[in-house]
Design an enzyme around this catalytic site. Structure first.
Site, PDB file in Angstrom:
ATOM      1  CG  ASP A   1      -7.378  20.992 -11.404  1.00 33.01           C
ATOM      2  OD1 ASP A   1      -6.631  20.632 -12.339  1.00 33.01           O
ATOM      3  OD2 ASP A   1      -8.500  20.497 -11.199  1.00 33.01           O
TER       4      ASP A   1
ATOM      5  CE1 TYR B   1     -13.910  18.012 -14.013  1.00 29.45           C
ATOM      6  CE2 TYR B   1     -13.385  17.271 -11.788  1.00 29.45           C
ATOM      7  CZ  TYR B   1     -13.797  16.996 -13.085  1.00 29.45           C
ATOM      8  OH  TYR B   1     -14.080  15.708 -13.434  1.00 29.45           O
TER       9      TYR B   1
ATOM     10  NE  ARG C   1      -3.045   0.383   3.289  1.00 24.46           N
ATOM     11  CZ  ARG C   1      -2.443   0.285   4.486  1.00 24.46           C
ATOM     12  NH1 ARG C   1      -1.526   1.169   4.862  1.00 24.46           N
ATOM     13  NH2 ARG C   1      -2.748  -0.681   5.304  1.00 24.46           N
TER      14      ARG C   1
ATOM     15  CE  LYS D   1     -10.103  14.713 -17.420  1.00 28.32           C
ATOM     16  NZ  LYS D   1     -10.360  15.834 -16.521  1.00 28.32           N
TER      17      LYS D   1
HETATM   18  C1  PLP Z   1     -11.120  15.768 -15.316  1.00 26.08           C
HETATM   19  C2  PLP Z   1     -10.649  16.820 -14.383  1.00 26.08           C
HETATM   20  C3  PLP Z   1     -10.455  16.542 -13.041  1.00 26.08           C
HETATM   21  C4  PLP Z   1     -10.820  15.209 -12.421  1.00 26.08           C
HETATM   22  O1  PLP Z   1     -10.126  14.139 -12.927  1.00 26.08           O
HETATM   23  P1  PLP Z   1     -10.739  12.651 -12.829  1.00 26.08           P
HETATM   24  O2  PLP Z   1      -9.575  11.801 -13.084  1.00 26.08           O
HETATM   25  O3  PLP Z   1     -11.812  12.600 -13.867  1.00 26.08           O
HETATM   26  O4  PLP Z   1     -11.290  12.509 -11.449  1.00 26.08           O
HETATM   27  C5  PLP Z   1      -9.972  17.540 -12.223  1.00 26.08           C
HETATM   28  N1  PLP Z   1      -9.695  18.751 -12.707  1.00 26.08           N
HETATM   29  C6  PLP Z   1      -9.871  19.069 -13.997  1.00 26.08           C
HETATM   30  C7  PLP Z   1      -9.531  20.434 -14.457  1.00 26.08           C
HETATM   31  C8  PLP Z   1     -10.362  18.123 -14.863  1.00 26.08           C
HETATM   32  O5  PLP Z   1     -10.572  18.445 -16.142  1.00 26.08           O
END
Ligand code: PLP
Length: 392
Positions: free
Chosen positions: A184, A112, A59, A209
């Site tokens: 972010d 987001y 873990r 992404k």
């Molecule tokens: C998609 C996204 C997230 C979340 O990512 P997941 O892997 O889908 O949980 C967070 N911030 C932004 C800007 C995003 O586009």
């Protein structure tokens, strides 16, 4: 454009190719092995008791997870990185690692949407207060600080509407009151922006992404500054977060081609946008790499490239029904959430009811597009026939 990196020795493309790999440790194989593990054995009681062994339990990490953590740490110029099960999981862990009961966090109005849902539904359970701010605020954000403000969240460009934020100015103001700054950074990826060099303490990626890049894995990363690292590392351990090694491996594999993919995403995006600018059906286009974009100067100062995600408004008077005809007519653009893969996507933007600190135009009719690695000429043909279908 020069590609910035906070890693002193090499430029960032070189870091992407080499970070997190030690072929000599694995019989010369170029990539680290995928280690499936729970139990790790110790040679003797003495070693077990001394804490001197590098890996102790599945873990808490293995050579596969460590490889991706090291690569992100180097790219971001961080003190350390932890992996999360999704981008949203990275956001929730990062926030909770630096907040205590009674604290207050500021979140940009353009965050987001699931970040808002977490902030509105989970943080109050722990008596943590959240308020939303206009992402256009720089150092003036000070006026929103309360006695208990302990964290400032940022996201640039903003979700759906792509406003840039003056992150260094916000970070300076936040640090004056000892607050932690989170960002972010999914849109730019660690290739085109290194938030820690802008003053951010916790730099978050939805690895889902561009790092993964192939629409087949959910993954998150949190890179921390020297100051934020001990609390993040501890909290991550307390919460028992573990990312499966096959998924981590796919993240590492995606990472190696990040630079060539992003370069192509940006080139294709600029090509599609130049064409959209000639269309009478199109109003404003929201993409900070455009000179006409209000966030262009900040983008140029803080980022070294742009990705494939942007939004455009239809001209005033376009109905939601026309937009639906347009979207349904597209054949190369998929209709679906997420982005950052090799393929193009388009979704309707709905701002009604999701913003509280700013006032988006209630008549706004927009589309968010992700431009993939297809030939942009084909994407343009597809868009052209969809405009004809919706407006013809
Ligand atoms: C998609 C996204 C997230 C979340 O990512 P997941 O892997 O889908 O949980 C967070 N911030 C932004 C800007 C995003 O586009």
């Amino acid at each position: 454009m020069t590609k910035k990196t906070s890693s002193a020795a090499h430029n960032i493309d070189t870091v992407v190719a080499h970070a997190g790999r030690s072929p000599r440790e694995f019989h010369g194989f170029v990539n680290p092995p995928v280690v499936h593990a729970s139990t790790v054995l110790f040679p003797d009681v003495e070693t077990m008791a001394s804490g001197g062994q590098k890996y102790v339990y599945g873990r808490r990490g293995n050579p596969t997870t460590e490889a991706l953590e090291d690569a992100i740490t180097q790219m971001e110029g961080a003190a350390g990185t932890k992996l999360a099960n999704s981008g949203l999981n990275a956001i929730s862990l990062a926030c909770l690692s630096c907040l205590n009961a009674g604290d207050h966090m500021l979140v940009p109005d353009t965050a987001y949407a699931p970040t808002r849902k977490f902030s509105d539904n989970v943080l109050p359970k722990f008596n943590i207060e959240v308020s939303y701010y206009d992402p256009g605020l720089g150092k003036e954000i000070r006026s929103l600080f309360k006695d208990n403000t302990r964290a400032v969240f940022t996201e640039a460009p903003g979700s759906l509407t792509f406003e840039m934020q003056d992150v260094p100015a916000i970070a300076e103001a936040a640090h004056d009151i000892g607050a932690t700054v989170l960002m972010d950074n999914t849109w730019a990826s660690p290739l085109y922006c290194q938030p820690i060099s802008l003053g951010v303490d916790l730099s978050i990626q939805a690895g889902t992404k561009y790092i993964v890049g192939h629409s087949d894995v959910m993954l998150g990363t949190i890179a921390a500054s020297e100051k934020a690292w001990p609390a993040l590392n501890d909290f991550h351990g307390f919460m028992g977060v573990h990312v499966a090694p096959d998924d981590v491996y796919l993240g590492l594999r995606g990472l190696r081609t990040l630079s060539v993919r992003l370069e192509r995403h940006m080139k294709n995006t600029l090509e599609v946008i130049s064409w959209l600018q000639t269309r009478p059906e199109v109003g404003a286009i929201h993409y900070p790499a455009l000179e006409s974009d209000p966030g262009h100067a900040i983008w140029k100062r803080d980022f070294s490239g742009a990705s494939g995600l942007f939004a455009f408004d239809f001209k005033a008077g376009t109905t939601d029904a026309q937009r639906a005809v347009f979207l349904d007519a597209l054949s190369l653009f998929g209709l679906g959430f997420s982005w950052g893969g090799f393929e193009s996507l388009a979704i309707p933007v709905k701002l009604a009811g999701i913003r509280t600190a700013t006032k988006p135009d209630p008549e706004n009719c927009s589309i968010r597009m992700h431009i993939g690695l297809e030939d942009p000429e084909d994407l343009i043909k597809d868009l052209s026939q969809a405009f004809d279908r919706a407006f013809g």
